[in-house]
Design an enzyme around this catalytic site. Structure first.
Site, PDB file in Angstrom:
ATOM      1  N   SER A  83       0.861  -1.168   0.000  1.00  0.00           N
ATOM      2  CA  SER A  83       0.000   0.000   0.000  1.00  0.00           C
ATOM      3  C   SER A  83       0.906   1.229   0.000  1.00  0.00           C
ATOM      4  O   SER A  83       2.121   1.099  -0.168  1.00  0.00           O
ATOM      5  CB  SER A  83      -0.878  -0.042   1.232  1.00  0.00           C
ATOM      6  OG  SER A  83      -1.804   0.995   1.149  1.00  0.00           O
ATOM      7  N   LEU A  84       0.354   2.391   0.200  1.00  0.00           N
ATOM      8  CA  LEU A  84       1.182   3.589   0.214  1.00  0.00           C
ATOM      9  C   LEU A  84       1.061   4.264   1.566  1.00  0.00           C
ATOM     10  O   LEU A  84       0.050   4.136   2.235  1.00  0.00           O
ATOM     11  CB  LEU A  84       0.690   4.573  -0.843  1.00  0.00           C
ATOM     12  CG  LEU A  84       0.809   4.131  -2.299  1.00  0.00           C
ATOM     13  CD1 LEU A  84       0.153   5.153  -3.202  1.00  0.00           C
ATOM     14  CD2 LEU A  84       2.278   3.970  -2.667  1.00  0.00           C
ATOM     15  N   GLU A 117      -0.253  11.382 -10.044  1.00  0.00           N
ATOM     16  CA  GLU A 117      -1.473  10.758 -10.575  1.00  0.00           C
ATOM     17  C   GLU A 117      -2.619  11.027  -9.614  1.00  0.00           C
ATOM     18  O   GLU A 117      -2.387  11.330  -8.460  1.00  0.00           O
ATOM     19  CB  GLU A 117      -1.310   9.224 -10.634  1.00  0.00           C
ATOM     20  CG  GLU A 117      -0.210   8.744 -11.491  1.00  0.00           C
ATOM     21  CD  GLU A 117       0.084   7.256 -11.228  1.00  0.00           C
ATOM     22  OE1 GLU A 117      -0.790   6.542 -10.707  1.00  0.00           O
ATOM     23  OE2 GLU A 117       1.205   6.845 -11.551  1.00  0.00           O
ATOM     24  N   LYS A 119      -5.505   9.785  -7.149  1.00  0.00           N
ATOM     25  CA  LYS A 119      -5.718   8.614  -6.305  1.00  0.00           C
ATOM     26  C   LYS A 119      -7.196   8.251  -6.407  1.00  0.00           C
ATOM     27  O   LYS A 119      -8.066   9.000  -5.991  1.00  0.00           O
ATOM     28  CB  LYS A 119      -5.328   8.953  -4.873  1.00  0.00           C
ATOM     29  CG  LYS A 119      -5.502   7.804  -3.911  1.00  0.00           C
ATOM     30  CD  LYS A 119      -4.683   8.066  -2.652  1.00  0.00           C
ATOM     31  CE  LYS A 119      -5.275   7.427  -1.426  1.00  0.00           C
ATOM     32  NZ  LYS A 119      -5.747   6.073  -1.544  1.00  0.00           N
ATOM     33  N   ASP A 121     -10.557   6.313  -5.662  1.00  0.00           N
ATOM     34  CA  ASP A 121     -11.092   5.774  -4.415  1.00  0.00           C
ATOM     35  C   ASP A 121     -11.894   4.518  -4.708  1.00  0.00           C
ATOM     36  O   ASP A 121     -13.100   4.560  -4.914  1.00  0.00           O
ATOM     37  CB  ASP A 121     -11.965   6.831  -3.741  1.00  0.00           C
ATOM     38  CG  ASP A 121     -12.220   6.497  -2.291  1.00  0.00           C
ATOM     39  OD1 ASP A 121     -11.559   5.580  -1.772  1.00  0.00           O
ATOM     40  OD2 ASP A 121     -13.074   7.148  -1.687  1.00  0.00           O
ATOM     41  N   GLU A 183      -7.117  -0.078  -9.747  1.00  0.00           N
ATOM     42  CA  GLU A 183      -8.233   0.121  -8.825  1.00  0.00           C
ATOM     43  C   GLU A 183      -9.550  -0.119  -9.548  1.00  0.00           C
ATOM     44  O   GLU A 183      -9.723   0.335 -10.674  1.00  0.00           O
ATOM     45  CB  GLU A 183      -8.148   1.583  -8.354  1.00  0.00           C
ATOM     46  CG  GLU A 183      -8.762   1.851  -7.039  1.00  0.00           C
ATOM     47  CD  GLU A 183      -7.830   1.606  -5.852  1.00  0.00           C
ATOM     48  OE1 GLU A 183      -6.713   1.068  -6.027  1.00  0.00           O
ATOM     49  OE2 GLU A 183      -8.251   1.951  -4.743  1.00  0.00           O
ATOM     50  N   TYR A 233      -2.740   1.464 -12.890  1.00  0.00           N
ATOM     51  CA  TYR A 233      -1.714   2.444 -12.545  1.00  0.00           C
ATOM     52  C   TYR A 233      -0.352   1.821 -12.298  1.00  0.00           C
ATOM     53  O   TYR A 233       0.553   2.465 -11.802  1.00  0.00           O
ATOM     54  CB  TYR A 233      -2.139   3.301 -11.351  1.00  0.00           C
ATOM     55  CG  TYR A 233      -2.678   2.565 -10.141  1.00  0.00           C
ATOM     56  CD1 TYR A 233      -1.889   1.692  -9.418  1.00  0.00           C
ATOM     57  CD2 TYR A 233      -3.980   2.797  -9.716  1.00  0.00           C
ATOM     58  CE1 TYR A 233      -2.384   1.040  -8.297  1.00  0.00           C
ATOM     59  CE2 TYR A 233      -4.480   2.152  -8.590  1.00  0.00           C
ATOM     60  CZ  TYR A 233      -3.692   1.266  -7.889  1.00  0.00           C
ATOM     61  OH  TYR A 233      -4.175   0.634  -6.785  1.00  0.00           O
ATOM     62  N   LYS A 296       4.841   9.220  -7.571  1.00  0.00           N
ATOM     63  CA  LYS A 296       5.765   8.097  -7.735  1.00  0.00           C
ATOM     64  C   LYS A 296       7.030   8.588  -8.425  1.00  0.00           C
ATOM     65  O   LYS A 296       6.947   9.383  -9.368  1.00  0.00           O
ATOM     66  CB  LYS A 296       5.131   7.004  -8.617  1.00  0.00           C
ATOM     67  CG  LYS A 296       3.888   6.393  -8.020  1.00  0.00           C
ATOM     68  CD  LYS A 296       3.197   5.451  -8.984  1.00  0.00           C
ATOM     69  CE  LYS A 296       1.843   5.066  -8.427  1.00  0.00           C
ATOM     70  NZ  LYS A 296       0.938   4.516  -9.427  1.00  0.00           N
ATOM     71  N   LYS A 320      -3.660  12.861   0.602  1.00  0.00           N
ATOM     72  CA  LYS A 320      -5.119  12.813   0.601  1.00  0.00           C
ATOM     73  C   LYS A 320      -5.701  14.186   0.875  1.00  0.00           C
ATOM     74  O   LYS A 320      -5.241  14.884   1.785  1.00  0.00           O
ATOM     75  CB  LYS A 320      -5.623  11.811   1.647  1.00  0.00           C
ATOM     76  CG  LYS A 320      -5.316  10.385   1.212  1.00  0.00           C
ATOM     77  CD  LYS A 320      -5.820   9.363   2.183  1.00  0.00           C
ATOM     78  CE  LYS A 320      -7.295   9.110   2.074  1.00  0.00           C
ATOM     79  NZ  LYS A 320      -7.699   7.842   2.715  1.00  0.00           N
ATOM     80  N   CYS A 414     -46.656   9.895  15.376  1.00  0.00           N
ATOM     81  CA  CYS A 414     -46.220   9.776  13.990  1.00  0.00           C
ATOM     82  C   CYS A 414     -46.671  11.010  13.209  1.00  0.00           C
ATOM     83  O   CYS A 414     -47.844  11.382  13.261  1.00  0.00           O
ATOM     84  CB  CYS A 414     -46.829   8.509  13.370  1.00  0.00           C
ATOM     85  SG  CYS A 414     -46.596   8.424  11.590  1.00  0.00           S
ATOM     86  N   CYS A 417     -49.633   9.691  10.795  1.00  0.00           N
ATOM     87  CA  CYS A 417     -50.930   9.153  11.226  1.00  0.00           C
ATOM     88  C   CYS A 417     -51.253   9.445  12.682  1.00  0.00           C
ATOM     89  O   CYS A 417     -52.274   9.006  13.186  1.00  0.00           O
ATOM     90  CB  CYS A 417     -50.994   7.653  10.951  1.00  0.00           C
ATOM     91  SG  CYS A 417     -49.878   6.716  12.018  1.00  0.00           S
ATOM     92  N   CYS A 432     -43.161   4.029  13.969  1.00  0.00           N
ATOM     93  CA  CYS A 432     -44.609   4.164  13.996  1.00  0.00           C
ATOM     94  C   CYS A 432     -45.151   2.738  13.948  1.00  0.00           C
ATOM     95  O   CYS A 432     -44.904   2.016  12.992  1.00  0.00           O
ATOM     96  CB  CYS A 432     -45.089   4.957  12.786  1.00  0.00           C
ATOM     97  SG  CYS A 432     -46.859   4.770  12.534  1.00  0.00           S
ATOM     98  N   CYS A 438     -50.925   3.444   8.535  1.00  0.00           N
ATOM     99  CA  CYS A 438     -50.183   4.707   8.431  1.00  0.00           C
ATOM    100  C   CYS A 438     -49.979   5.092   6.963  1.00  0.00           C
ATOM    101  O   CYS A 438     -49.345   4.354   6.201  1.00  0.00           O
ATOM    102  CB  CYS A 438     -48.836   4.573   9.126  1.00  0.00           C
ATOM    103  SG  CYS A 438     -47.782   6.008   8.891  1.00  0.00           S
TER     104      CYS A 438
HETATM  105  S1  IVH Z   1       0.130   2.923  -6.571  1.00  0.00           S
HETATM  106  C1  IVH Z   1       3.131   0.172  -4.442  1.00  0.00           C
HETATM  107  N1  IVH Z   1      -1.478   4.661  -7.733  1.00  0.00           N
HETATM  108  O1  IVH Z   1      -4.463   3.872  -2.919  1.00  0.00           O
HETATM  109  C2  IVH Z   1       2.195   1.206  -4.896  1.00  0.00           C
HETATM  110  N2  IVH Z   1      -2.283   3.468  -5.852  1.00  0.00           N
HETATM  111  O2  IVH Z   1      -3.472   4.565  -0.236  1.00  0.00           O
HETATM  112  C3  IVH Z   1       0.914   0.683  -5.362  1.00  0.00           C
HETATM  113  N3  IVH Z   1      -4.616   3.956  -5.260  1.00  0.00           N
HETATM  114  O3  IVH Z   1      -2.949   0.817  -2.219  1.00  0.00           O
HETATM  115  C4  IVH Z   1      -0.183   1.679  -5.400  1.00  0.00           C
HETATM  116  N4  IVH Z   1      -4.991   5.382  -6.878  1.00  0.00           N
HETATM  117  O4  IVH Z   1      -5.197   0.901  -3.612  1.00  0.00           O
HETATM  118  C5  IVH Z   1      -1.329   3.757  -6.736  1.00  0.00           C
HETATM  119  N5  IVH Z   1      -2.819   6.174  -8.885  1.00  0.00           N
HETATM  120  C6  IVH Z   1      -2.655   5.286  -7.898  1.00  0.00           C
HETATM  121  C7  IVH Z   1      -3.712   4.983  -7.004  1.00  0.00           C
HETATM  122  C8  IVH Z   1      -3.466   4.072  -5.970  1.00  0.00           C
HETATM  123  C9  IVH Z   1      -5.511   4.760  -5.849  1.00  0.00           C
HETATM  124  C10 IVH Z   1      -4.905   3.155  -4.055  1.00  0.00           C
HETATM  125  C11 IVH Z   1      -4.212   1.830  -3.981  1.00  0.00           C
HETATM  126  C12 IVH Z   1      -3.204   1.994  -2.883  1.00  0.00           C
HETATM  127  C13 IVH Z   1      -3.865   3.008  -2.011  1.00  0.00           C
HETATM  128  C14 IVH Z   1      -2.848   3.714  -1.138  1.00  0.00           C
END
Ligand code: IVH
Length: 673
Positions: A83-84, A117, A119, A121, A183, A233, A296, A320, A414, A417, A432, A438
């Site tokens: 994850s990041l 890039e 992010k 959701d 994603e 990504y 990145k 974020k 209510c 009614c 109710c 009702c």
């Molecule tokens: S790169 C090792 N790029 O956000 C790096 N992640 O908070 C792999 N996510 O785990 C992730 N947009 O699920 C990457 N443009 C993006 C993303 C992204 C959303 C998610 C992903 C990651 C999480 C981290």
């Protein structure tokens, strides 16, 4: 058509369909009408029916879904899915930038380019292509192992099932594999219509939750209907001369993936800050949810050198955006009565702009929430839109409280009614209790019955239902089918034409499926998925009506709470009359393909399934037993008559053997049927 010719035609059709899919979903530049696209697909499916052995795993027909899979098995990721690290502060972004600078400097490198890039959701997944074919798609899970959800991912149109052979050949690693990570998410409008069709208690809080829930569904046809999107990504383990992340994003696009396209190369910190600033507001105009920016390091060769902590790499970070907030005045609170009698306080706010839309209402959920917030009428309140689509009141701006605020009082009766409200023990909501009379509840039930995913009676809007209920023409959904043009044409905002249309729409709705009808009845806790399971297990309504609580609880996906609520529904005094009216109106109280006329081979038996069956989904197998007079339960005891053991059967099988309960294989089970 002869075989060789058919094979040739199928290759052509597959290519053409893939191309149009790509144009439509990835490029958003369709060249043909949906209708023509459907014709192409139909043609292919027809040929595949004639020559099933010529169906390829990457055929676009395989996206449609329809397989009911069993539990998902877990798979190990080729490389851990990291994850990041997240931050909400621009200061941390600057720190990250100089940390990387320092590390690079130690390596003798001065040039530092970053790719910024969006992010997205959603839910992270990894896709593995072997020799160009999609062979596996999995969730992140714990980062080391995830769930194999390939069947469901196949239904997503922006996931290529096959990468062009020459490109695959050129880019795959020595293990002949390419791994793409990205994603999965849902568009905001698709999310809205998904939720609209669900009873209030089943609604998803936001598109991410809806996506996560959808990816775990057992019914991939339903997954396909929810139209999710995959954005790529990350490309891993490839034989590639390019050493830049930016080039890899472009390569992903060339391979047929959707990247969203909103990324930028930043050679200085201020470019990064600008990208973050630019998208702060702009992102709200995108059709999907984004919650930040990912940075990145562009030079991929340095990734290994910088390494990773146990959870996240040192060469990337996620910024974020803070949840958007606004301050406004609480003008009043209205109390809504749902179709199940629940009273929901809804805040009426002085309209205010927030995250791209104007907000004038916000749910307060229940009275505990009002207490928790300590909010009073005319207070200034802070509202926030974070992951949730519907803004929430998060606190009272106490520092601005004036002398003119007043308490919010729980109504004693209510609002619809005037029946005194009740609060069942252990629940947070007031209700109710006047289920039968009702008007607000009747209105809610009729609207639910007519809603899009239920009986889909389009011309029956809120205003009309209100009138019909108010003048007593409609007291339950069954009364709808007795409506006649002369009664309707005199109503407010109705003319002869609208009246005729409504009667016609009602007529059409008579042919809706049995499972839709089960959902439309509005039984508490019975959403669309549950209605489908029920229709499968009880292909005739009479069977469902007679089912006992224990038997119901043994239907897959139906727990004791749902079972109880189905029983409650049938003992309500008004249920029999409603059902009779609907039956007389000619609605379908039977599954479309009635199970073959069945024997009673399982009469009185208590059957337990354990392990994985190869040819039947659990729900199907249970339905077959129940249709033959048997009962399916979850645990093995002395009263169990039969255990059907599939692959990898575990403790239940052991217990059966210990207790001397009869055990059969899937084959034997089949012959018993
Ligand atoms: S790169 C090792 N790029 O956000 C790096 N992640 O908070 C792999 N996510 O785990 C992730 N947009 O699920 C990457 N443009 C993006 C993303 C992204 C959303 C998610 C992903 C990651 C999480 C981290």
């Amino acid at each position: 058509m002869e075989r060789a010719k058919a094979a040739e035609e199928m290759v052509k059709l597959r290519e053409e369909i893939d191309r149009h899919n790509y144009l439509y979903y990835v490029q958003a530049r369709p060249e043909i009408a949906d209708y023509d696209f459907d014709r192409l697909l139909e043609k292919l499916v027809a040929l595949e029916k004639l020559y099933p052995d010529l169906v390829t795993p990457d055929s676009p027909s395989q996206r449609v879904g329809g397989q009911i899979s069993r539990e998902f098995s877990s798979v190990q990721h080729r490389e851990p899915m990291l994850s990041l690290s997240n931050t909400y502060s621009l200061g941390d972004v600057a720190d990250f930038y100089s940390r990387v600078r320092k590390l690079l400097h130690e390596e003798g490198i001065e040039k530092q380019e970053m790719v910024a890039e969006l992010k997205f959701d959603g839910v992270a997944v990894g896709l593995v292509y072997r020799d160009g074919l999609l062979v596996q798609g999995a969730t992140r899970g714990d980062g080391v192992r995830g769930d194999d959800i390939t069947v469901n991912l196949r239904t997503i149109s922006t996931i290529p099932l096959r990468i062009e052979a020459s490109l695959a050949e050129k880019h795959q690693g020595p293990d002949r594999e390419i791994e793409v990570r990205g994603e999965v998410f849902m568009r905001k409008d698709d999310f809205d219509s998904l939720n609209e069709g669900r009873p209030e208690e089943d609604r998803f809080a936001n598109p991410r939750n809806a996506t996560a829930g959808t990816l775990k569904l057992q019914d991939s046809a339903e997954v396909a209907r929810r139209r999710m999107i995959f954005v790529a990504y990350f490309l891993k383990g490839i034989a590639d001369e390019s050493t830049r992340h930016l080039d890899r994003l472009r390569l992903l696009e060339k391979l047929g993936f959707y990247t969203g396209g909103h990324y930028r190369l930043c050679s200085e910190l201020k470019d990064i800050e600008q990208f973050i600033g630019d998208w702060d507001e702009k992102r709200h105009a995108l059709p999907f949810e984004t919650d930040g920016v990912v940075l990145k390091l562009d030079d991929v060769t340095l990734w290994d050198r910088l390494g990773a902590t146990s959870k996240s790499p040192r060469w990337a970070i996620a910024y974020k955006y803070p949840a958007q907030q606004a301050k406004t005045e609480l003008l009043g609170v209205v109390f809504q009565v749902g179709r199940l009698g629940t009273i929901t306080p809804v805040a009426e706010l002085k309209p205010v702009k927030l995250a791209g839309s104007t907000v004038s209402r916000s749910t307060l959920h229940n009275f505990d929430e009002i207490d928790r917030l300590g909010v009073r009428l005319h207070d200034r309140v802070v509202i926030e839109k974070s992951g949730e689509v519907i803004p929430k009141i998060i606190r009272v701006a106490l520092e601005e409280r004036s002398l003119s605020t007043e308490p919010i009082v729980v109504p004693e009766r209510c609002p619809s009614c005037r029946t005194p409200l009740v609060k069942p023990e252990g629940e947070v909501s007031w209700y109710c209790p006047n289920e039968e009379e009702c008007p607000a509840q009747i209105r809610g039930r009729v609207l639910h019955f007519a809603s899009r995913n239920a009986m889909d009676i389009q011309s029956l809007g809120v205003a009309l239902v209100d009138q019909l209920v108010a003048i007593g023409l409609v007291r339950d959904p069954g009364d709808l089918y007795a409506l006649q043009v002369p009664q309707l044409e005199g109503l407010e905002r109705m003319g002869t034409k609208s009246a005729v249309n409504l009667v016609r729409a009602l007529d059409e709705s008579r042919s809706r499926s049995y499972e839709r009808l089960l959902y439309a009845l509005g039984i508490r806790h019975v959403g669309q998925a549950t209605a489908r399971e029920l229709a499968r297990a009880y292909p005739r309504f009479a069977m469902l009506r007679e089912a006992g609580e224990e038997e119901l609880s043994s239907v897959p996906d139906i727990g004791p709470v749902v079972a109880r609520s189905i029983i409650d529904y049938f003992v309500r005094p008004s249920t029999p009359a409603l059902i009779t009216k609907l039956q007389e109106a000619g609605l379908s109280f039977m599954a479309a393909e009635p199970e073959e006329p069945v024997n009673r081979n399982f009469e009185g038996m208590r059957v337990v399934f354990t392990g994985e069956l190869e040819r039947y989904a659990r729900s199907k197998a249970s339905g077959l037993v129940m249709a033959r007079g048997g009962m399916v339960t979850n645990s093995v005891s002395r009263t169990t008559s039969l255990v059907v053991a599939g692959n990898d059967a575990g403790s239940k099988l052991e217990k059966a053997l210990k207790l001397g309960v009869k055990v059969v294989s899937e084959d034997e089970f089949e012959s018993m049927l």
